[in-house]
Structure formats: structure tokens, C-alpha cells
Design an enzyme around this catalytic site. Structure first.
Site, short mmCIF file in Angstrom:
data_model
loop_
_atom_site.label_atom_id
_atom_site.label_comp_id
_atom_site.label_asym_id
_atom_site.label_seq_id
_atom_site.Cartn_x
_atom_site.Cartn_y
_atom_site.Cartn_z
N SER B 124 0.82 -1.21 0.00
CA SER B 124 0.00 0.00 0.00
C SER B 124 0.85 1.26 0.00
CB SER B 124 -0.90 0.00 1.25
OG SER B 124 -1.53 1.26 1.41
N TYR B 148 -2.03 5.56 -4.28
CA TYR B 148 -2.89 6.74 -4.15
C TYR B 148 -2.17 7.88 -4.84
CZ TYR B 148 -5.91 4.52 -0.67
OH TYR B 148 -6.78 3.70 -0.03
N THR B 174 -5.93 2.72 -6.95
CA THR B 174 -7.20 2.68 -6.22
C THR B 174 -8.04 3.88 -6.61
OG1 THR B 174 -6.23 1.51 -4.35
CG2 THR B 174 -8.26 2.73 -3.93
N LYS B 243 -8.42 -0.62 -9.24
CA LYS B 243 -9.09 -1.26 -8.10
C LYS B 243 -10.21 -0.37 -7.59
CE LYS B 243 -8.19 -2.96 -3.41
NZ LYS B 243 -8.69 -1.88 -2.55
N HIS B 267 -13.92 -1.17 -1.47
CA HIS B 267 -12.96 -0.77 -0.45
C HIS B 267 -13.28 -1.44 0.89
CE1 HIS B 267 -9.60 2.30 -0.34
NE2 HIS B 267 -9.57 1.83 0.87
#
Lengths: 273, 273, 273, 273
Positions: B124, B148, B174, B243, B267
Site C-alpha cells: 500500500s 494513491y 485505487t 481497483k 474498499h
């Protein structure tokens, strides 16, 4: 006013919500702590077995959002226009009775809060203030007036004209209360409207002590029909919203007889179960 | 690091799981005992009323297997190929934030565990290590990097290029976090990201103390559109996975604008309810 | 036999049921009181989350009778004929393992009870008695033999021939246990087959101490296919029932490969969830 | 009569209901307090697992009203005509057994209450009074007589003729009790009909001590068919209602064989589950 004071402790509510309230359900918990049980039951309860009340809440769970992605959301808006009035979101403050049961500032305070949130406050017939008084208390707020139609037609005409003269934007005629509901919580708590609570929008013939919420059924003229909606249409210089329609047939009839809008509602499950 | 230590007692977790854990739900119980309540709430909780979170779990109950019999099952295999990588089973380790909140070894330990299980670890953006660091900590593990996308495009370009240079297999963009969710459990526990927790994959302009999980919403560029996906496609030498797609229309748009794969996800019900 | 005795107190069961049991659910409560918890868990529990176990029970609630009236019901009968055997009702005693875990008289007593009720007792491979022994213990009872097919084919052939020679009416081949289930209750209670419990229908190569119910998976030959059913068809002079079919396709295949009947079953939700 | 007295304390019921009862469910709570547990179980319980009993209650929740608005409701009426009798509402008092178990005044008091409410009282065969006695006790009430048909046909003929001579409006033949139900509550409480309770409408051959509710199954002739309904049609000068029909086929058969009306009923879930 002592008989009113026990109903709510505004300081306690203010303190509690500042500390703990994260969502709307939290406010209900805090309210239950702060209010007299019979007042809380009147506000929170529904008619009969409260089946309709529960179904109303569960109905929200049947709505599912279908999110779309990679759309520019830097500037988003929930603003809407309702009967030519701009509101910040498509949520209005519905008419509810007796605000002074729960807070001494009553309808005026709620109307100012609605204005601060950028939306319309709908002022109930069953409030402690006349339309002219509320206009003075919350002059910046867009206001509608909700009407229970008493058998005294001149009284109704005067009330509607005061509403129009006080800068209101619409008259909301509630049609789903032909009879007051059997509210079992109120019967169990022996809920009664305090004698000290003014009800200036109810005609003189009815302005007597009212023992229970069900007693308020007397304020509604049970003989009303669509023809009376036309009379109101001719009497009121304001747009008319018919509140409490639950069938497509009645929505069409409302339009044919002069309604500018309808509100689909079962009175919050408060009167018929 | 003292502020971190209280969050988890690895020895306690290790001891407990060795003794009692029979299924995945057991680990949740053990984790609740071992973790600080606010950290547990952050890991286990969802957004809003957690309706989506519950629905996500219940959705599994709607899948029913249809067993066939008298088939030779001496040799069975769950192996699969995902974007040209062989995995031991069709289950990957999804990107999750802040592993060091629950264990001091953080992402490196989880990545090694994923490798030992023969599957892909998805790293992540909200981790304590840069792609190059994780590659060094878990060199045998197939890795993807979840992105992100901050408003600092040069920072994003550098991060993607370090990812590619560190032997990762894909970039996972994402797209279902345009805004951080209203996570009521976090509000009730006053969950905050500890100042000592490094967040090296967030651009300098955002690398400031973050008070709540919702505060992380600032790391996402709200103006992203499908055109930006094309920019990423041109910038990244790695395959791109989008995603957070929930509609067929968006899955088609993702393919048209350069995605190599999509992940259907809400999510985990953690951000929108 | 002391290690067995603690599993059940037959006197207690007899006394309790005589006093209180009104329906089948009552017997489960009484059994829970009388049995060792690990044995009760083995008998009552299912695999995994026990979702299938619960669904099996709930499935009965979806059957609704449609009563007809004013029909002469003085003489009614539930008798049926199953593979040429007359039974008093269309309910047989399914094969279940290890009766001596719960009562020292074991399979013999249950077989006699089945005979007294006028129905068929299905004798499990996982019992404490050989077919010839059970025939001697319950000679008046119609008996079927349930077969788990070990990898030792000569052992299986001898077992089937002893079954036929002992007056059994059918061989029931269980096909829904290709692998033993993950039975979480058994893991939590550390259930194990007591060493003193004889398992004479399992081939020598497997007749070793078995630590858990899951350990019994080793008794099943995972390579079995429909061709092996044909071998059994040629080997067995008795009709063959294939137990554990859940799809129409497999029911047709069973008939094509020599089954005289099938039992639709998911093993009571005990092995696959 | 001492053995009857303990079953109910009328004074207690009267006092409690005056204070607290808001709805029908409240009366059930009050009754449970006032009655002997075995009598309460007999009145409130159903057969088997009480699945049918629960379904009967839940069925009401599937009915939803569709309110229409702005209709003159000053004069509304629930009056109806049932088999040429005017009733104040479309709700009759169904036949129920043994009123004197719960109150010493028994069927007479209930019949007078039904009359006061403007509806029909249906007098059960399993009552403590003959039709002529009840007619004298409640002469102003419209009455029907519910018939269980014993094997003594002359007794049945006399009973029907006394019913007609006593001014009853119909004979209600119950057909959904071919066998008495397995009422597990009654078995657990060892409910028995008190010897002191008169049952004058049951023929001499059956008028013996009855140990349980299930023992009453003996009063029903299991050989009854539609041909017997024709015999009753020829014997009775009164209209015949067939109670306990659950299928359209049987409703048609009832009409063909002489019924003037049918009651769709599963005996309140009290006898078959």
C-alpha cells in the site's frame, strides 16, 4: 412554565451532543436521556405496533448506491431548487408538532438552524407561534406553513392569509391524518399536551385543554375532499403542497385539483399502522 | 517508538494463535485482545453504519458449491496465473494501510508471509516503507504496488519508477476513495495516525501529522479522471490494475483507457456506506 | 474400557428421557448433558462454519403440507417398500459412525431398535462390529451396509462378501467424503477416537490409532471414479446404493454405472461446508 | 369447584386490565399472570414446534393497507352481513373450548360480550353448556354452534335439533381435526381437563374423564367424508358452515355437498403443524 421545564434540559443536551454524538442515532439516545419519558415516547414513537415505523427505517436499507469512479469530484454540489427556492441539499425540515415540549426556544430556534443549513423550515400548525411570529424570529429562513384544516373555514382563511403576508413560500396541506392514530406509547405514559403550551394556530372552538395526542384528532375536519383542495387553491396566494399521498391515483388527483407538489409520506408511521 | 509499542503485543498474539485459533474469525478475536481499541476499530471497522461491511460478509453466504462425486481427487491444485505471475491459489494479499500499527515488523513481515504462501503481496501507498525497501525486505515475494495519486505529479512519477525498478509486477490504482469515509468507530475512539509512523510514499506537501483516518482524504487528488489513467499508462512500465470498480460501464472504460485488469471492490465497506 | 465409560452414562440417559423428552430436540439436550463434550461435539457438529448444517435444518421449514379434509382417515398407513424391503415408514436409520462412543451396547442396540420400529438399519463401516457380528446381534432387523472404500481392494471385496453372506439387503457406497471435513468443534475439543474403540471394517494398513475425526480421511481412496463403481457392481451380489449425490448429472451417471438407487445427501453438513 | 378456582382469578384480571392493557398482546401477558401455567399453555400454545402458530401471526404482517386521501370519512362503518345476520364488524368470536377453565362464568359471559360488541358468538361443542342453556344465558346475542361429530349419530342429530330450536343461526362443522394434535406444551405441563368440568355436548359413550387435550381426539369420527356432510345438510334446518378448509379444491367440494359457507382455517395452528 414550570410544567414545561422538566421536559428538557437544554444545557444537558448541548453538553452531551458536543461530547459524544457521531450520528443521528446518537442524538436519539441523548434525547432519551434528557427528556421526560412521555415526551420522548411522543417524539420517537409510532402508531399501533410501530410496524410502519420500523418499515420506514428499513426501507432506507433497500436503497443501494451505484458508484462511478474516476470522475472529477473536486467541485460537488447537493444544491437543489424546490418550488423556486434554492436549498443547499434536497432535504427539508419536515413539519413536526410542539417543539417547545423539548426546548424552550421551540420553533424559532429550529427555523434559524434550518436557515443556517441553507434549507427550508416547514412550520407546523401545531406549534406555539403564529406565522407572523415565526417570520420575526427567523426572518432569514425560507419557510413553508403546514396546515391542519379546522372546521372553522374563516379561521383557516385568516391563517393562510397571514402565512402569505409573512413571507412564507408555500402552504403544505396534510391529508394523511383523517383520524388521530392509536399511539400506544402515549397511552402507556399518559402523555398529555401541557396546558401551558400555546396552540395559537388552532381555531377558538378547539382551543381547549387536550389530554392526549389522540385528542388532537378533533382539529381535523373529517369531511374534507378534493373539492376543498380547490377552495384552498382559490384562497391561497401561495403554492400548495399536498402531504401524505401514498398512491399514484391520489397524486394525479392532487394535481388535477390544484396541488403544485405532493409529499409521499405515511406521517412517519405515527398515525396509521 | 513507545507510542507504537502499546498498539500490539506480538508475543501475546503469537502465543494465543498457537493455542486457540481454528479459523479466521478466531484471529479477529485474538487481535481485539492484543490491540489498542482504536487501532482494532480502525482495522476491523467500516464506514457509516457499517451496512456495507456487513453486506460484504453476507455476500459470501450467497455462494453455494455444487459438488460432483466419484472424480479422482488424489491430485488437486488451486494454482492460478495472475498477470503472468504464478500463484499457489487465486487469493492475493490486498493492499492495507499501516501494518506497523499492529506489529513492529510491519509490511516486510506480511510480504514474506505472502511469499511463503506462494501468492502476491500488494504493497500500500500508506505503508512505512518505500518500494525499494520492501523489495529488500521480501525479495522472494511477488509484489504489486497500490497507488494513491497525490496532486504532486512528479512525486507520483518517481514513485512509479522506483516501483518498476524494484521488481514489482504491477501498479494497482485505487479509484474508490475520492473522499475519505466517515468512519464512526474511529471518531468514537479518537483514532489518529501516530506521529512516529513514517509515511514515505506520501508527497512532501502532505507529509504532516494526520489526526484521523479521515484526514488521509487529503492525499487523494479529487480531480482524477480517465484521462489521468492514460497518463499513468504512458508513465508506468508496469501493468496497471484499476481497483474499486463496481459497474460494468466503468470496467469497460478502464479497459479503454489503459487498464490491464480491474479489481471489483467497494474498499471493504471501509470508506463509503 | 474405562476410557469409554466416561463418554456416556446410559442410566442417566434412560432416566432423563423417561421423564422429560417430548420431541427429538429434547433428546439432543439430554444427550449434551450425558455425554463428554468432545463426543457431543462430534455427534452434533458440522464442518466449517456449520452453515450447511443450519441450512439442512432450515430446509425442512420450507416444506408446507396442504391438508385435505373430510377424507376417511380411520385407516392410514405410512408403510413403504424400499429395494424390495417392506418398511413401516419411509424413514431409514442412516449410517453413523462410532455408536459405542455414546453407549456401550453400540450398533447392536440401535439395530434392534430399528427393527422394532419396522425399518432398515444402515450399518456404518466406522462401527465396532463386522457385518457378521451385527447380523448375530440383530438378526430380525433388515440391514444395509455402508461402505468406505479403502485402497486395499481385496479387503473391500472380503467385506462386501461377508455383508452378502450375513443377510444384508444392500451395499451403500458413500461418495461425498473424498476428504475428511475441517470440523472446528472437534479441533476445539481435541476430539479423538479412543484407542480402545475397535474398527474392524477398516483394512489393516489403516488400523492404527486415529487422533481426530479428520484423521479418518485416510480411510477413503481419493482416486475412486465411476469405473470403480462398476467394479463394485460386478463384485457385490447385493444391490448398490450410491449415497452423497447432489446433482442431477451425478444421479444419471450413478445409474449408468450400476447403482440401483441414490441417496441425495450432503453428509449432514458434517464434512463439507 | 375448588379445582377450577385456581385456574383464574377474575378479580385480578379485571383489576389488571383496567390499569394496563393497551392492546391485545397485553391481555395475553395479563392472562399468563392470572392463569395456571398448564391452562395458559393450553390456551396460548400450538401443535408440534408451533411453526404454524408463528406463521399464522406473521401472515398478518404481509397485509399492507393502501390508504386513499381527501375522502370524506365523517361517517364510516365496518358493519357487514354474514349469512343474513347484521354484525357491527367483519370479525366474529371463533369457537374455542372450555371457557370455564379461565373464568367461572364461562361461555355465557363471552357470549354476552360478543352481543354487546354487535357480533356473532360461535359456541363450541367443547363447552360447559348445552345450546338451550347458552340461549337462556345470552338471549340477545346472535349465536352459531360449532359441531364436533361423534360416532353416535343420534346424539349428533339431537344436538343439531336443539341448536335449531334454541334460535341459533348456523351450524359450524369443524373438519380440520381428524386427529388431535401433538401439543408439546400440554405434554410438558401435564395439562388435563379437570374432572369437574361438564362437557354436555359430547355423547355418553365418550363422556369419561379425559386426561389430556390430545385425549379429546376420541370425540371425532375419523371416518367422516363429504357424504356425511350431505346427511348433516338434510338433518339440519340451519345453514351449514364448513370450518377448516385450506385448499380451493375442498372449498368447491364443500359447496357441492351442501355447505352454505366455508371458514379458511388451520385450527389456529393448534392441532397440525
Amino acid at each position: 412554565m414550570d410544567s414545561m421545564r422538566r421536559h428538557a434540559d437544554p444545557a444537558l443536551i448541548a453538553q452531551s451532543t458536543a461530547v459524544n454524538a457521531v450520528n443521528v442515532a446518537d442524538f436519539e439516545v441523548l434525547a432519551e436521556r434528557a427528556l421526560d419519558p412521555s415526551v420522548f415516547g411522543y417524539v420517537a414513537g409510532g402508531a399501533g405496533d410501530e410496524w410502519t415505523l420500523r418499515q420506514n427505517r428499513e426501507a432506507f436499507d433497500r436503497w443501494v448506491l451505484r458508484p462511478r469512479v474516476l470522475v472529477d469530484v473536486e467541485t460537488v454540489a447537493t444544491a437543489a431548487t424546490v418550488l423556486d427556492t434554492e436549498v443547499s441539499m434536497p432535504i427539508l425540515v419536515a413539519p413536526t408538532a410542539f417543539h417547545r415540549l423539548v426546548h424552550r426556544e421551540g420553533e424559532g430556534a429550529v427555523a434559524r438552524a434550518a436557515g443556517a443549513a441553507g434549507t427550508i423550515f416547514c412550520h407546523s400548525t401545531l406549534s406555539s407561534v403564529r406565522p407572523a411570529e415565526l417570520a420575526a424570529a427567523a426572518p432569514q429562513t425560507a419557510r413553508w406553513f403546514q396546515l391542519y384544516w379546522s372546521t372553522d373555514r374563516q379561521f383557516t382563511r385568516d391563517l393562510v392569509q397571514e402565512t402569505a403576508a409573512s413571507g412564507y413560500g408555500a402552504v403544505v396541506l396534510t391529508v394523511d391524518l383523517p383520524l388521530a392514530g392509536r399511539r400506544e406509547r402515549d397511552l402507556r405514559t399518559a402523555f398529555a399536551i401541557p396546558p401551558a403550551l400555546p396552540l395559537p394556530n388552532i381555531s377558538a372552538g378547539l382551543d381547549r385543554p387536550v389530554d392526549t395526542a389522540a385528542g388532537l384528532g378533533a382539529i381535523v375536519d373529517k369531511t374534507l375532499t378534493w373539492a376543498d383542495l380547490e377552495w384552498l387553491r382559490d384562497t391561497s396566494p401561495l403554492p400548495i403542497v399536498v402531504k401524505g399521498v401514498l398512491t399514484a391515483e391520489d397524486a394525479e388527483l392532487a394535481c388535477e385539483h390544484g396541488a403544485d407538489a405532493v409529499v409521499v409520506s405515511n406521517h412517519g408511521g405515527r398515525q396509521l399502522d
